[in-house]
Write a protein that holds these residues in place. Structure first.
Motif, short mmCIF file in Angstrom:
data_model
loop_
_atom_site.label_atom_id
_atom_site.label_comp_id
_atom_site.label_asym_id
_atom_site.label_seq_id
_atom_site.Cartn_x
_atom_site.Cartn_y
_atom_site.Cartn_z
N VAL A 1 18.42 12.74 9.63
CA VAL A 1 18.29 12.89 11.07
C VAL A 1 18.70 11.61 11.79
CG1 VAL A 1 15.88 12.14 11.40
CG2 VAL A 1 16.83 13.97 12.82
N ALA A 2 18.54 10.44 11.15
CA ALA A 2 19.05 9.20 11.75
C ALA A 2 20.58 9.22 11.77
CB ALA A 2 18.54 7.99 10.96
N HIS A 3 21.20 9.68 10.69
CA HIS A 3 22.65 9.85 10.63
C HIS A 3 23.12 10.80 11.74
CE1 HIS A 3 26.59 11.06 8.96
NE2 HIS A 3 26.17 12.31 9.09
N LEU A 4 22.41 11.87 11.94
CA LEU A 4 22.78 12.86 12.95
C LEU A 4 22.62 12.29 14.36
CD1 LEU A 4 23.57 15.69 13.84
CD2 LEU A 4 21.20 16.42 13.43
N ALA A 5 21.52 11.57 14.60
CA ALA A 5 21.30 10.98 15.93
C ALA A 5 22.38 9.96 16.27
CB ALA A 5 19.91 10.33 15.98
N MET B 1 12.78 6.61 12.44
CA MET B 1 13.00 8.05 12.31
C MET B 1 12.36 8.56 11.02
SD MET B 1 14.47 10.16 14.43
CE MET B 1 15.93 9.50 15.21
N GLY B 2 12.41 7.75 9.97
CA GLY B 2 11.77 8.15 8.71
C GLY B 2 10.27 8.28 8.85
N VAL B 3 9.65 7.34 9.57
CA VAL B 3 8.21 7.42 9.81
C VAL B 3 7.88 8.68 10.58
CG1 VAL B 3 6.25 6.35 10.99
CG2 VAL B 3 7.84 4.94 9.68
N ARG B 4 8.65 8.94 11.65
CA ARG B 4 8.39 10.12 12.46
C ARG B 4 8.58 11.40 11.65
NH1 ARG B 4 11.07 14.93 14.38
NH2 ARG B 4 9.51 15.77 15.78
N GLN B 5 9.64 11.47 10.86
CA GLN B 5 9.90 12.67 10.07
C GLN B 5 8.91 12.82 8.92
OE1 GLN B 5 11.79 14.99 10.98
NE2 GLN B 5 12.83 13.92 12.64
#
Length: 478
Positions: A373-377, A153-157
């Motif tokens: 966003v990983a926390h949210l997902a 998710m970090g790479v994507r964001q």
């Protein structure tokens, strides 16, 4: 209701909770990152175009802030709509069409006559971008198991600051040399490339396709765990199924969940910080430190690149944090508040110090989004990832819309930047004080092969249920 399926289904399926044998997930990650960068390219470059735009259109700082807000107005509702469409029809065409709308708006915007026309163009861009953020996040979450979700998710964001860095380097030069309309045209062509790439290359995980074909009426938590790695992030007792489309008020109650509430509050604070970098960064460097447009642009490129590294590094930290994914978000807020305080003092008036502080703000003030966003997902209920992402992002849009013109107005009315930096510092520090309380530390790491990752706010009963569901899923595969 029928559901679209994307691409071939003869790819080997994942083992629930274990390492994914699917090499295509790296293609998914690459195309999702590129589409994100392409779709946000022009909007992320508006702040860096501040001087050419002000000279060409005779704009105040408040008006410049309104340009940034215009692109974020429609997503206030559009994110909710996009989240629902993503859960119903999947990511491929929702994201592809959304990026296409961004491209069409900008290509038409290259014919805009002035400030009012540009505002309308950015409204259209915001409508298309509504699908990109939750859709890209959902596509990555569906392909990666919890133990690697943060990094992926970090790479994507990182696509947003990557697109921003390229935009900051390119668009001001294009606007100064050929005019702002040509810069808009370039932005449209880049967005079009992102739309075509996602529509052509994205495929849904085969397990998710099988799950949708099996039964759209309800969703069993064990089946959700077996078909999509991110579903293991939030599991409930395997005793009942949940309706696909519960009443709206029931779904809005998601915001009461501790992990979701933390995501909402921290997201509101940090998108305001990000807005501050965008709308004030170039002007601050030009007006206060005396840097020329080229040097100021170089500093902003460095800040965007630092943000890209922050999104990857902080998200990777969240994969290994025993205190949960929210810990890197807290650390980012503390670091950002400290830098904002320094910018509000005379110390920030030195060119080198200001450059370092903005790079620091880039790393934390932009990088926070990866672990967030990983926390949210992970906090999202099974089968409702798209809606949960859209819901929280939509509420955060209020800050995204209001922050740029508000910060610009503070700058115009006070004649300086200290009030704006101070306001952001106070809001961020206050959010740290509120959301740091009451969080439960995670025990031994629950993420990893065969173990569902639980977000902050999960209690011991939920953890026990998750372990039982995970064990059941593993037995069913065996």
């Amino acid at each position: 209701m029928s559901h679209h399926t994307d691409g071939p289904t003869d790819v080997p399926t994942d083992v629930p909770g274990g390492p994914s044998p699917l090499p295509y997930r790296w293609t998914i990650l690459g195309v999702a990152t590129f589409t994100q960068a392409a779709a946000c390219f022009f909007v992320q470059g508006i702040g860096a175009m501040a001087v050419p735009l002000q000279n060409a259109l005779d704009l105040s700082t408040t008006q410049l802030g309104l340009l940034l807000s215009a692109s974020q107005l429609v997503p206030l509702i559009g994110l909710l709509v996009a989240g629902e469409l993503l859960d119903r029809y999947g990511e491929r065409w929702v994201v592809g069409i959304g990026a296409g709308v961004v491209a069409a708006g900008l290509l038409a915007g290259s014919l805009a006559r002035g400030y009012a026309s540009l505002l309308v163009v950015l409204l259209v861009v915001g409508a298309g971008y509504s699908a990109i953020q939750p859709g890209g996040s959902k596509s990555v979450a569906a392909w990666f198991e919890p133990s690697r979700l943060g990094f992926a998710m970090g790479v994507r964001q990182a696509g947003l600051p990557l697109g921003g860095a390229v935009a900051v380097a390119v668009l001001p030069v294009v606007a100064a040399g050929a005019g702002w309309r040509v810069a808009v045209l370039v932005g449209g062509l880049v967005a079009l490339a992102g739309a075509v790439a996602f529509a052509a290359l994205y495929r849904r995980p085969p397990g998710a396709v099988a799950k949708r074909a099996a039964g759209p009426v309800g969703e069993d938590p064990v089946a959700a765990t077996a078909s999509a790695p991110v579903a293991a992030a939030h599991v409930s007792a395997p005793t009942a199924t949940a309706p696909v489309s519960p009443p709206l008020m029931d779904r809005l109650r998601l915001l009461r969940e501790p992990a979701m509430a933390k995501a909402l509050l921290s997201g509101t604070a940090m998108v305001s910080v990000h807005s501050g970098i965008g709308v004030l960064g170039a002007l601050y460097l030009h007006d206060v430190t005396g840097l020329g447009a080229g040097a100021a642009g170089t500093v902003l490129v460095a800040a965007q690149l630092a943000g890209m590294l922050g999104r990857i590094g902080l998200a990777a930290w969240s994969d290994r944090s025993r205190a949960g994914r929210y810990r890197p978000v807290l650390a980012s807020m503390v670091a950002a508040a400290a830098a904002l305080v320094a910018l509000a003092t005379p110390l920030g008036g030195h060119p080198l110090v200001a450059a370092l502080l903005l790079a620091w703000l880039g790393f934390f003030g932009i990088g926070w989004y990866g672990p967030w966003v990983a926390h949210l997902a992970e906090a999202a209920p099974p089968g409702r990832t798209g809606f949960a992402l859209g819901l929280v992002m939509a509420v955060n849009q209020v800050a995204v819309i209001l922050a740029p013109p508000a910060l610009g107005l503070l700058r115009d009315t006070t004649g300086g930047y200290s009030a704006a930096w101070s306001a952001l510092a106070v809001a961020t520090a206050g959010t740290v004080a509120v959301t740091a309380r009451g969080g439960k530390r995670r025990g031994p790491k629950t993420s990893g092969p065969g173990r569902p990752h639980l977000g902050p706010g999960a209690d011991d009963g939920t953890a026990a249920d998750a372990r039982r569901v995970g064990a059941t899923a593993r037995r069913s595969v065996a």
